[in-house]
Each structure stands twice: as C-alpha cells, then as structure tokens.
Design a protein around this motif. Structure first.
Motif, short mmCIF file in Angstrom:
data_model
loop_
_atom_site.label_atom_id
_atom_site.label_comp_id
_atom_site.label_asym_id
_atom_site.label_seq_id
_atom_site.Cartn_x
_atom_site.Cartn_y
_atom_site.Cartn_z
N THR A 82 -12.09 1.17 -1.22
CA THR A 82 -10.85 1.30 -2.01
C THR A 82 -10.91 2.55 -2.86
OG1 THR A 82 -9.41 0.24 -3.61
CG2 THR A 82 -11.74 -0.18 -3.90
N THR A 83 -9.74 3.13 -3.12
CA THR A 83 -9.68 4.27 -4.05
C THR A 83 -8.92 3.88 -5.31
OG1 THR A 83 -7.67 5.05 -2.98
CG2 THR A 83 -9.74 6.04 -2.22
N LYS A 84 -8.53 2.57 -5.36
CA LYS A 84 -7.73 2.14 -6.51
C LYS A 84 -8.63 1.52 -7.58
CE LYS A 84 -4.19 1.13 -3.19
NZ LYS A 84 -3.59 0.09 -2.37
N ASN A 126 0.84 -1.20 0.00
CA ASN A 126 0.00 0.00 0.00
C ASN A 126 0.87 1.24 0.00
OD1 ASN A 126 -2.50 -1.10 -0.10
ND2 ASN A 126 -2.90 -1.01 2.10
N LEU A 184 -6.77 -3.85 4.22
CA LEU A 184 -6.64 -3.31 5.58
C LEU A 184 -7.66 -3.94 6.53
CD1 LEU A 184 -5.86 0.45 4.86
CD2 LEU A 184 -4.35 -1.25 5.88
N ASP A 200 5.08 6.12 5.43
CA ASP A 200 5.56 6.46 4.08
C ASP A 200 5.47 7.97 3.89
OD1 ASP A 200 2.96 7.26 2.87
OD2 ASP A 200 2.45 5.17 3.26
N ILE A 220 -9.58 -3.98 -4.21
CA ILE A 220 -10.74 -4.71 -3.71
C ILE A 220 -11.16 -4.11 -2.36
CG2 ILE A 220 -11.46 -6.96 -2.80
CD1 ILE A 220 -10.13 -8.23 -5.10
N GLY A 221 -10.21 -3.49 -1.70
CA GLY A 221 -10.53 -2.83 -0.45
C GLY A 221 -10.70 -3.78 0.72
P1 ADP Z 1 -6.82 -1.87 -1.62
O1 ADP Z 1 -5.33 -1.76 -1.54
O2 ADP Z 1 -7.31 -3.06 -2.38
O3 ADP Z 1 -7.48 -0.60 -2.05
P2 ADP Z 1 -6.74 -1.74 1.28
O4 ADP Z 1 -7.76 -2.13 2.28
O5 ADP Z 1 -5.40 -2.29 1.48
O6 ADP Z 1 -7.34 -2.16 -0.12
O7 ADP Z 1 -6.65 -0.16 1.24
C1 ADP Z 1 -7.85 0.62 1.23
C2 ADP Z 1 -7.57 2.03 0.79
O8 ADP Z 1 -6.81 2.71 1.79
C3 ADP Z 1 -6.72 2.17 -0.43
O9 ADP Z 1 -7.50 2.06 -1.62
C4 ADP Z 1 -6.11 3.55 -0.28
O10 ADP Z 1 -7.05 4.55 -0.71
C5 ADP Z 1 -5.99 3.70 1.22
N1 ADP Z 1 -4.61 3.48 1.66
C6 ADP Z 1 -4.10 2.35 2.19
N2 ADP Z 1 -2.80 2.51 2.52
C7 ADP Z 1 -2.48 3.78 2.18
C8 ADP Z 1 -1.28 4.58 2.26
N3 ADP Z 1 -0.16 4.08 2.76
N4 ADP Z 1 -1.34 5.85 1.82
C9 ADP Z 1 -2.47 6.37 1.30
N5 ADP Z 1 -3.63 5.68 1.19
C10 ADP Z 1 -3.63 4.39 1.63
#
Ligand code: ADP
Length: 498
Positions: free
Chosen positions: A454-456, A401, A464, A435, A460-461
C-alpha cells in the motif's frame, strides 16, 4: 341623420336582453323573468312569477342572500357586476351555478323594484380554482420534500431561484443571481465535478439530464451543507438554452451515511486485520515445524563439515532432510490455502451492467464518487455467471481506489466500459475501469497485487490482492494495463452464463 327609437318599452328590452334578468318587488317576490333567465334556471316565467327569489338560491346560501338583500334595500343604489356580488344559484334540475349579479333599483310611482342581472362566471372561477389548487399542491409537495426550484437562463447568464433555494444560499431577497455569484457559494473542491456534469448535460448530443451533488459554504460561519440537484437542459436551435431543476438539502442524510460508512470501514478494517493476523499465525503454525527441522538438519550439515570425521554420507542425509522438510512446508502451505478457499461458491446469472450501477450507488453513498462518470456500457451484454457479493466487492474496491487516486485531479473522470472479450477463442465479459489519476510507476505496477502493498497512510494493501483472488475464484482474470498513457486502467473478465 340617425333616428333613435324613443318608444322602446322596458319590457321589449328586458325580453331581448342576452343576459338573464329578473324583476322583483321590494319584498323579493319575482314579477318578471326574461327568456335568458328562463333558459338559465330551467323554469318558465309563469312558474317563477310571484315566488320569492330565494327559491333560486342554493339553500346553504339563503341566509347570506337575505343579509345582502337587506343591505341593498337599506341603500338601494346600482351595483354592477364584478363587484364581488356573487351568488350560488340553483337551477330547476338541481345544478348549482356561481353567478355574478348586478342590482339596479327601479322606482315606479313610489314602488321600488329591483332589476337583477345574472352572468355566469363559473367557468372562469373553475379554471382559477383548478390553478390555485394545483399551485397549492405543488407548493405543499415542494415544502414537504424541502425542494428549491431554479431556472438558469444560459444565454443571459442569470439564475432565477425560489425562496427555498435563496434561503439555502443565504440570499433571502434577491430573486435572480448571476451564474458566477451562484457558483461562488459552492465548495471549491466540488466545483470542477459539478461543472463537468453541467457541460455534459448541455451537450446537444446527450439527453440533457443533469444530476449532481455538491456542498455549499456559508460565507459567514463557513458551515457546509450538502445539496442534491437534478434538472434538465432545454435546447433551442441546437444550443443549450435553459436548465430547469430542483435542489434538496441532503446534509442530514449525508452525515448519517458518513457515520455509517465510518463504522463499516472500521469494522472492515478490524476484520481484515483479524484475517491477516489469523492467516499469518496459520502460516507460522504450518511452517514452524519444517523450519525447525530444516534448521536442525542445517546445523548437522555444518557440524559435519567442520568435524574431522566428515563423511559425504552424513552431509547427504542432512541435506536430504532439508529438501524433504522444505517440500513438506510447501505441501502444508498448499493444504492451508485449499482449506481457506473451501466452501462452495454460490453463483447466479447476473447482468453485469446492473452490478456496476449497484456498486456505483454504494460508492457514492459512502461519500466517494465525486467524479464525472463516463459509462460506456454495452447494452446487450449477455448475463454472466458469478457470485454477486464477490464481484460487487471487486467493483467497489476498484471504484474507491480510482476515486482516492483522482482526488488531486481538477476534472476527475472515471470511465467504465463493458464489452465482450474474445481472447483465446472463448467469449468472456470484459470490464474496464479507467481513471485519470496519477497512475502507477513501474515499481508500483509490479507490486500492487501483492498482499499488504500500500502507498496510503491508512491503507492495508489487501484490496487488490483480494479482488484478484475473488475474480479468479469466479473464473475470470484481473489485471492492470501498464501501457496506459495517463491514470490507471484495471481490467477484469468474467465467464458468460452457459
Ligand atoms: P489499499 O487501497 O488499502 O492501499 P489496494 O490493494 O486496494 O490497497 O491498493 C494497493 C495500492 O495500489 C494502493 O495503495 C495504491 O498505491 C495503488 N493503487 C490502486 N489503485 C490505484 C489507482 N487507481 N491509481 C493509482 N494507484 C492505485
């Protein structure tokens, strides 16, 4: 006036000479042996007198010697040392010596004699041979490993590089290159991270070690090759002076890793989707009945209100039914969660710092990890008690991430810290993953641990949400520090082993 002794005889000088000398007849039989030669070969003059010179030659060289002797006798002229007249001779005790020889013809009344002078060159040749062998070994090893060597003269801003490296950089003839020209071939996306690593290695407070992976781009066809470089910075008077190192073309390896990673990601995504679908259907299954019942009770209640024969009793019964079904739904969900989490958790005593290093290796092997790494690991951190795979999964997820978030940053830096956390009177291990990416706004901060947030585009969200559940299963906590000024800072704790 200097008086020159003109009556010095040949024999006096022959006897006094520091070099080993033999006088032989044209036939090759020994006539005289001086003391230096007696010492060198271990024979007395009497023992050698009358014998053929061949007795002093190593048998496997005798044929070669006879050939040279013939050549000399055909044209008996002086041949001085160092003209390639080398002979492998044999001493009395069987020792083989490589000697440089000079030959001088001496004519006494029509009779031809040969004066042979010997000089030991063994030592020089031994050293030369040893050097040649070690250079050859190095060359072969370099070739086998596909290694290129470079020597960066930092003060003069020049890089000396060998053939293998020049070939990779597409500059086959130039034996030196300026640092700027060298860097110009490096992929623009990889320059900053590499520069950070170099600057870190040049810091006199550090250990001078340099290790980086980057791509170089062919200026003609724009093809890319992956390079793995490692080396060491040498300091002089407290300043970085030279960086010497090796490079290796790891493109094939990278391509294979990338393919494998894509396959792994695909499988993981399918698995996650399947889990999500199954979880959703299990929840739907559990909620279906109570929801249908609640709907039915609500209809009864509405009907009762709109009906003339409305009694508070019938309304009460309908609403009680709703409450009961809602509670049933809640219980079912709890049971479902308990069922999903069942299965004994296998834990072991683990060194958290090692777990972090393993996870970093996984991330960099996946093609992630093009950032400068600042490891602030507490050296004597007591071991933790946890499930290796689960904690590794969490670490890998946090690092990935962070890497994805930092891609837009010029000098991406991931800082990983371990320390002992003494919150609420109990000691736990604390891991901080920070980071310098764009960080998270207030809305995101609230939602990132929610499943499916998720913002990607291809996210899949679940990362975390799963990570938090895994850390909690292992007796710790995972959270985001929302006070950080820049980037994102995730923290988690784990219990120390009893
Ligand atoms: P995914 O990686 O599939 O999106 P995650 O649950 O790992 O699912 O992350 C959820 C969201 O949290 C990410 O889409 C992102 O927007 C945000 N995020 C996670 N880690 C970071 C980070 N280190 N810096 C900025 N945004 C983060």
């Amino acid at each position: 006036m200097i008086t020159v002794p003109t009556n010095l005889s040949f024999v006096t000088m022959f006897e006094a000479a520091a070099d080993a000398m033999l006088l032989a007849e044209e036939s090759g039989h020994i006539v005289l042996v001086n003391p230096a030669a007696q010492q060198l070969f271990g024979y007395s003059a009497d023992e050698l007198s009358g014998l053929a010179i061949e007795i002093l030659i190593v048998p496997r060289y005798r044929k070669q010697y006879r050939y040279h002797q013939e050549l000399f006798l055909n044209k008996p002229t002086k041949r001085s040392m160092g003209a390639g007249n080398e002979l492998m001779v044999l001493s009395r005790d069987g020792k083989e010596m490589l000697l440089d020889i000079s030959l001088s013809p001496i004519r006494v009344q029509q009779q031809l004699y040969v004066l042979i002078t010997f000089n030991a060159i063994n030592r020089r040749l031994d050293v030369e041979e040893a050097l040649r062998i070690s250079e050859e070994r190095l060359r072969l090893a370099k070739q086998a490993a596909g290694l290129g060597i470079f020597d960066y003269d930092i003060k003069r801003n020049i890089i000396y590089w060998d053939k293998q490296m020049r070939k990779l950089w597409g500059e086959p003839s130039e034996t030196t290159v300026s640092y700027e020209e060298f860097v110009a071939r490096i992929h623009p996306e990889d320059r900053a991270a590499r520069q950070t690593v170099i600057e870190y290695a040049m810091n006199p407070a550090g250990n001078g070690e340099f290790k980086a992976e980057y791509r170089i781009v062919d200026p003609i066809n724009s093809s890319e090759r992956w390079i793995s470089a490692s080396g060491r910075v040498y300091f002089e008077a407290g300043y970085a002076n030279r960086l010497i190192g090796v490079t290796r073309d790891v493109t094939e390896q990278k391509n294979t890793q990338k393919k494998l990673q894509m396959q792994r990601d695909e499988t993981e995504n399918i698995l996650k989707q399947q889990i999500a679908a199954r979880t959703a259907s299990a929840i739907a299954h559990e909620l279906n009945q109570p929801l249908a019942a609640i709907s039915a009770y609500s209809e009864v209640a509405l009907h009762a209100i709109h009906n003339d024969g409305f009694t508070s009793d019938s309304l009460k019964r309908a609403l009680e039914g709703c409450v009961e079904q809602a509670q049933r739904a809640g219980r079912s969900l709890h049971e479902l969660l308990a069922f999903l989490q069942k299965g004994e958790l296998v834990t072991e005593r683990l060194n958290l710092n090692d777990l972090i290093r393993d996870a970093l290796t996984i991330v960099s092997n996946d093609g992630h990890g093009k950032f400068y790494l600042a490891l602030r690991l507490q050296q004597n951190l007591p071991v933790v008690q946890c499930n290796r795979i689960q904690v590794q999964k969490v670490l890998v997820n946090l690092f990935r991430n962070a890497d994805e978030a930092m891609r837009a940053v010029d000098l991406p830096t991931l800082t990983i810290t371990t320390q002992i956390d003494t919150m609420n009177g109990t000691d736990k291990a604390l891991v901080i993953v920070q980071d310098n990416g764009p960080g998270l706004d207030a809305v995101m901060t609230k939602r990132i641990f929610e499943p499916f947030f998720t913002t990607k585009p291809a996210g899949i969200g679940m990362g975390l949400a799963i990570s938090r559940a895994l850390i909690e299963t292992n007796g710790g906590h995972l959270w985001l520090d929302s006070d950080t000024q820049s980037g994102a800072k995730f923290l988690f704790t784990l219990p120390f082993a009893p």
